[in-house]
Design a protein around this motif. Sequence first.
Motif, PDB file in Angstrom:
ATOM      1  N   ASP A  13      -1.219 -13.438 -24.693  1.00  0.00           N
ATOM      2  CA  ASP A  13      -0.823 -12.036 -24.763  1.00  0.00           C
ATOM      3  C   ASP A  13       0.682 -11.905 -24.987  1.00  0.00           C
ATOM      4  OD1 ASP A  13      -1.297  -9.254 -24.626  1.00  0.00           O
ATOM      5  OD2 ASP A  13      -0.640  -9.218 -22.546  1.00  0.00           O
ATOM      6  N   ALA A  14       1.456 -12.735 -24.300  1.00  0.00           N
ATOM      7  CA  ALA A  14       2.902 -12.725 -24.518  1.00  0.00           C
ATOM      8  C   ALA A  14       3.253 -13.300 -25.879  1.00  0.00           C
ATOM      9  CB  ALA A  14       3.600 -13.509 -23.412  1.00  0.00           C
TER      10      ALA A  14
ATOM     11  N   VAL B 183       1.678 -12.967 -28.672  1.00  0.00           N
ATOM     12  CA  VAL B 183       1.522 -11.951 -29.719  1.00  0.00           C
ATOM     13  C   VAL B 183       2.817 -11.162 -29.902  1.00  0.00           C
ATOM     14  CG1 VAL B 183       0.290  -9.842 -30.342  1.00  0.00           C
ATOM     15  CG2 VAL B 183      -0.970 -11.778 -29.402  1.00  0.00           C
ATOM     16  N   TYR B 184       3.458 -10.800 -28.786  1.00  0.00           N
ATOM     17  CA  TYR B 184       4.706 -10.046 -28.873  1.00  0.00           C
ATOM     18  C   TYR B 184       5.871 -10.932 -29.305  1.00  0.00           C
ATOM     19  CZ  TYR B 184       2.075  -6.462 -26.399  1.00  0.00           C
ATOM     20  OH  TYR B 184       1.141  -5.524 -26.051  1.00  0.00           O
ATOM     21  N   VAL B 185       5.854 -12.201 -28.898  1.00  0.00           N
ATOM     22  CA  VAL B 185       6.920 -13.115 -29.308  1.00  0.00           C
ATOM     23  C   VAL B 185       6.886 -13.343 -30.816  1.00  0.00           C
ATOM     24  CG1 VAL B 185       7.727 -15.505 -29.126  1.00  0.00           C
ATOM     25  CG2 VAL B 185       7.109 -14.243 -27.066  1.00  0.00           C
TER      26      VAL B 185
ATOM     27  N   LEU C 151       6.358 -11.282 -32.997  1.00  0.00           N
ATOM     28  CA  LEU C 151       7.002 -10.169 -33.702  1.00  0.00           C
ATOM     29  C   LEU C 151       8.460 -10.481 -34.026  1.00  0.00           C
ATOM     30  CD1 LEU C 151       5.588  -7.098 -31.735  1.00  0.00           C
ATOM     31  CD2 LEU C 151       4.884  -7.941 -33.976  1.00  0.00           C
ATOM     32  N   ILE C 152       9.069 -11.418 -33.291  1.00  0.00           N
ATOM     33  CA  ILE C 152      10.471 -11.773 -33.550  1.00  0.00           C
ATOM     34  C   ILE C 152      10.628 -12.375 -34.945  1.00  0.00           C
ATOM     35  CG2 ILE C 152      12.405 -13.200 -32.793  1.00  0.00           C
ATOM     36  CD1 ILE C 152      11.365 -12.908 -29.943  1.00  0.00           C
TER      37      ILE C 152
ATOM     38  N   ILE D 272      -0.521 -14.301 -36.294  1.00  0.00           N
ATOM     39  CA  ILE D 272      -0.674 -13.254 -35.283  1.00  0.00           C
ATOM     40  C   ILE D 272      -2.143 -12.913 -35.078  1.00  0.00           C
ATOM     41  CG2 ILE D 272      -0.225 -10.817 -34.792  1.00  0.00           C
ATOM     42  CD1 ILE D 272       2.502 -11.154 -36.116  1.00  0.00           C
TER      43      ILE D 272
ATOM     44  N   PHE E 115      -4.178 -13.389 -31.702  1.00  0.00           N
ATOM     45  CA  PHE E 115      -4.840 -12.203 -31.145  1.00  0.00           C
ATOM     46  C   PHE E 115      -6.325 -12.471 -30.915  1.00  0.00           C
ATOM     47  CE2 PHE E 115      -6.549  -7.885 -31.154  1.00  0.00           C
ATOM     48  CZ  PHE E 115      -5.636  -7.244 -30.327  1.00  0.00           C
TER      49      PHE E 115
ATOM     50  N   LYS F  95      -6.664 -14.743 -27.962  1.00  0.00           N
ATOM     51  CA  LYS F  95      -6.418 -13.986 -26.728  1.00  0.00           C
ATOM     52  C   LYS F  95      -7.653 -13.202 -26.316  1.00  0.00           C
ATOM     53  CE  LYS F  95      -4.694  -9.946 -26.655  1.00  0.00           C
ATOM     54  NZ  LYS F  95      -3.900  -8.694 -26.717  1.00  0.00           N
TER      55      LYS F  95
ATOM     56  N   GLU G 149       0.763 -12.426 -15.844  1.00  0.00           N
ATOM     57  CA  GLU G 149       1.428 -11.647 -16.891  1.00  0.00           C
ATOM     58  C   GLU G 149       2.909 -11.454 -16.578  1.00  0.00           C
ATOM     59  OE1 GLU G 149      -0.901  -8.099 -17.205  1.00  0.00           O
ATOM     60  OE2 GLU G 149      -2.057  -8.893 -18.896  1.00  0.00           O
TER      61      GLU G 149
ATOM     62  N   ALA H 282       5.854 -13.072 -18.859  1.00  0.00           N
ATOM     63  CA  ALA H 282       6.835 -12.143 -19.429  1.00  0.00           C
ATOM     64  C   ALA H 282       8.244 -12.470 -18.954  1.00  0.00           C
ATOM     65  CB  ALA H 282       6.475 -10.711 -19.057  1.00  0.00           C
TER      66      ALA H 282
END
Length: 212
Positions: free
Chosen positions: A33-34, A36-38, A40-41, A91, A95, A98, A172, A176
């Motif tokens: 889950d983290a 997926v956001y990483v 984005l960098i 991604i 996803f 996840k 989480e 994070a």
Amino acid sequence: MVSLYKRILAYLAPHATLIFSAIVATAIFAVLDAAVYVLLIPFIETLFVSGGAAPASVDSGMARLLDATVYRWVDVGGDPLSAIGRLIVLILLVFAAKNLFHFLRVYLLARAEQGVNRDVRNSVYSHLVDLDLAFFGRVRTGQIVSRLTTEVEQLRTLVISELSSLVLAVFEFSVALVAMLLISWRLTTAAFVVIPAAMFFWGPLVKVLRRR
């Protein structure tokens, strides 16, 4: 009180394998889950870099982690369209993984919950069978049925559902926090200092504004 909690936790022992597997799936789910956001960098870096130039080098733990993993498969300094396409595929794969581990987590917890529910009801029913007839003369049938249904269900929710939510929140938050420290430990430290201070001063002000 301690003996009561020990008796309640004893019902988890036969389902220790399912619970441990669910905890492992929860940990992997939190990491993905983290991730997926990483991801984005590099996606944003590739999207807003003009002419396919290499992104600016930033000496941080997250940059070194991306260099050792994502940037080995995605050439951010090459063709932007090819890099963006690879990042989108990556991604989507993360996803999908996840969601797979989220399904495993929910499935394993559901099996453990229903197993604990069954064991508790069997234990209560066995105890009821051994009671004398005077007990059934004093206690109403509705109370007995309520203990076998509603109260056992509440116990299941407390022991398994709430505990799993707590474990997920801990994983989480930990993942994070690690990601934030890898990006910038200075900003993370400042956030943990500034945000509580802002809440300390802003909380009373909000109460005054609500009253007025």
